[in-house]
Design a protein around this motif. Sequence first.
Motif, PDB file in Angstrom:
ATOM      1  N   VAL A 250       1.615   4.978   5.030  1.00 36.38           N
ATOM      2  CA  VAL A 250       2.054   3.469   5.001  1.00 36.38           C
ATOM      3  C   VAL A 250       2.240   2.581   6.263  1.00 36.38           C
ATOM      4  N   GLN A 251       2.774   3.930   7.518  1.00 34.64           N
ATOM      5  CA  GLN A 251       3.131   2.847   8.487  1.00 34.64           C
ATOM      6  C   GLN A 251       2.325   2.152   8.877  1.00 34.64           C
ATOM      7  N   GLN A 252       0.815   3.152   9.182  1.00 30.72           N
ATOM      8  CA  GLN A 252      -0.737   2.630   9.656  1.00 30.72           C
ATOM      9  C   GLN A 252      -1.419   1.576   8.654  1.00 30.72           C
ATOM     10  N   ILE A 253      -0.459   0.994   6.982  1.00 29.79           N
ATOM     11  CA  ILE A 253      -1.376  -0.404   6.541  1.00 29.79           C
ATOM     12  C   ILE A 253      -0.504  -0.830   7.272  1.00 29.79           C
ATOM     13  N   ILE A 254       0.646  -0.417   7.813  1.00 22.22           N
ATOM     14  CA  ILE A 254       1.131  -1.745   7.735  1.00 22.22           C
ATOM     15  C   ILE A 254       1.563  -2.375   9.161  1.00 22.22           C
ATOM     16  N   GLU A 289       2.725   0.291  -6.999  1.00 21.92           N
ATOM     17  CA  GLU A 289       3.774  -0.742  -6.591  1.00 21.92           C
ATOM     18  C   GLU A 289       4.683  -0.145  -5.749  1.00 21.92           C
ATOM     19  N   ALA A 290       5.437   1.483  -5.412  1.00 22.19           N
ATOM     20  CA  ALA A 290       6.122   1.840  -4.913  1.00 22.19           C
ATOM     21  C   ALA A 290       5.726   1.624  -3.209  1.00 22.19           C
ATOM     22  N   VAL A 291       3.899   1.437  -2.940  1.00 25.11           N
ATOM     23  CA  VAL A 291       3.494   1.759  -1.866  1.00 25.11           C
ATOM     24  C   VAL A 291       3.396  -0.237  -1.421  1.00 25.11           C
ATOM     25  N   LEU A 295       5.177  -1.714   1.608  1.00 31.40           N
ATOM     26  CA  LEU A 295       4.593  -2.444   2.748  1.00 31.40           C
ATOM     27  C   LEU A 295       5.974  -4.170   3.138  1.00 31.40           C
ATOM     28  N   THR A 296       6.163  -4.522   2.401  1.00 24.74           N
ATOM     29  CA  THR A 296       6.795  -5.238   2.195  1.00 24.74           C
ATOM     30  C   THR A 296       8.933  -5.092   2.932  1.00 24.74           C
ATOM     31  N   SER A 297       9.435  -4.276   2.798  1.00 25.58           N
ATOM     32  CA  SER A 297      10.309  -2.642   3.865  1.00 25.58           C
ATOM     33  C   SER A 297       9.861  -3.441   5.228  1.00 25.58           C
ATOM     34  N   GLY A 298       8.796  -3.296   5.382  1.00 25.22           N
ATOM     35  CA  GLY A 298       8.264  -3.245   6.474  1.00 25.22           C
ATOM     36  C   GLY A 298       7.575  -4.345   7.582  1.00 25.22           C
ATOM     37  N   GLY A 299       7.899  -5.572   6.776  1.00 25.28           N
ATOM     38  CA  GLY A 299       7.424  -6.860   7.028  1.00 25.28           C
ATOM     39  C   GLY A 299       6.098  -7.882   6.604  1.00 25.28           C
ATOM     40  N   ILE A 300       5.681  -6.666   5.809  1.00 29.65           N
ATOM     41  CA  ILE A 300       4.845  -7.717   5.068  1.00 29.65           C
ATOM     42  C   ILE A 300       5.310  -8.351   3.960  1.00 29.65           C
ATOM     43  N   LEU A 305      -0.064  -9.496  -1.287  1.00 25.73           N
ATOM     44  CA  LEU A 305      -0.341  -8.468  -1.930  1.00 25.73           C
ATOM     45  C   LEU A 305      -0.335  -8.489  -3.169  1.00 25.73           C
ATOM     46  N   THR A 306      -0.692  -7.525  -3.773  1.00 29.58           N
ATOM     47  CA  THR A 306      -0.324  -7.449  -4.839  1.00 29.58           C
ATOM     48  C   THR A 306      -1.347  -6.197  -5.578  1.00 29.58           C
ATOM     49  N   ALA A 307      -0.647  -5.047  -7.059  1.00 33.26           N
ATOM     50  CA  ALA A 307      -0.448  -4.119  -6.708  1.00 33.26           C
ATOM     51  C   ALA A 307      -1.054  -3.741  -8.662  1.00 33.26           C
ATOM     52  N   LYS A 308      -2.212  -2.194  -8.087  1.00 32.13           N
ATOM     53  CA  LYS A 308      -1.961  -2.423  -9.877  1.00 32.13           C
ATOM     54  C   LYS A 308      -2.704  -1.380 -10.056  1.00 32.13           C
ATOM     55  N   GLY A 309      -2.497   0.039 -11.474  1.00 36.39           N
ATOM     56  CA  GLY A 309      -2.895   0.905 -11.636  1.00 36.39           C
ATOM     57  C   GLY A 309      -3.873   0.929 -12.446  1.00 36.39           C
ATOM     58  N   PHE A 310      -5.059   2.359 -12.076  1.00 33.07           N
ATOM     59  CA  PHE A 310      -5.982   1.816 -12.851  1.00 33.07           C
ATOM     60  C   PHE A 310      -6.137   3.742 -13.722  1.00 33.07           C
ATOM     61  N   GLY A 311      -5.173   4.252 -13.147  1.00 30.55           N
ATOM     62  CA  GLY A 311      -5.122   5.673 -13.865  1.00 30.55           C
ATOM     63  C   GLY A 311      -6.478   6.664 -13.421  1.00 30.55           C
TER      64      GLY A 311
END
Length: 337
Positions: A250-254, A289-291, A295-300, A305-311
Amino acid sequence: MKYTVLLLVALLIFSSCQNETKQEISDNPENSSTTTSENQPSPSQTVEDIATLDLESIPVSDTDIGAFPYFTLPKGLKPINSSFLKNLDVCFFPINGTMTPFEGKLYKINITEEQGEQFSKIYLERSLEEYLNSIGAVKVFDGQIGREEYERYNKQDPNKGDEGDIGYADENIKFYVIRNKKEGNIFIQFTANNFGGKLNVLKEGILEQTITKITADEIVHDLTSQGKSILYINFDTDKSVITHDGKEVVQQIIEALKKESALHITIEGHTDNTGDATRNKKLSNERAEAVLKALTSGGIDNTRLTAKGFGSERPLVANDSEEGKAKNRRVELIKTN
């Protein structure tokens, strides 16, 4: 007195015969326990009486043996179905009746006759043996393993029951080793009955590590060149809690999103097909959503950003193996601008 003389004569004759017998044994090199030539293997010898495989005792051949898997089947024979071919896997070979694992590039097939031909066990065996001898191979084993040995090792073999599987208690296995100057150590085993045969070829080798640390630069490159980046972010089992290893990704994504401040992405969560589909979709959404939250906690900025799960709805590969399922448990970043 006469009886005593006769007894002494008989004893002298018996002693003389015994000495002659001992002299014959001593003079006959086939009966001598000091003969050492059998301990020096050559391409036509069998090295069966050793507890472990002493590769150094096998001569190195500089014969050109071609490219892996090094030889064709005899004329009139062909593989059944597809071959088993992996760049790195394990195969068990009989060393003095003990099935022993070796790793490397592996080729395994079942063998049958071409249309219009009849399968011959002796034809397959003699063809292979003569060719292997001609390229410097040494026979290491020719026999069967016991039922007890099969029960000991068979669950250790990850490919048991697959194409070309050899190593059952009722099979006569012929095992050869080639030490080739160019190709290295090559292990070959085959077995046959009146209905067909099986062949395994392994070129000994070790894992060539190709895994590298995920970096922000790689994520940026994937997003800008392919429009998405596939990542494997670890979570606690059946939860949406990101593990310590997952937080490093996650830090690398940030860092990637900070480098490319114009990028907008959708975070997609995916699972394998294990368990309830509805539960899997809910879990994948929670993980996405956790990711996003991390990311927002890391300053993004949340607006990027949007989040969605597809199972399990969008698998990368078939969910028919543990390896396939592991590939499907992933997070995808999709570029949206």
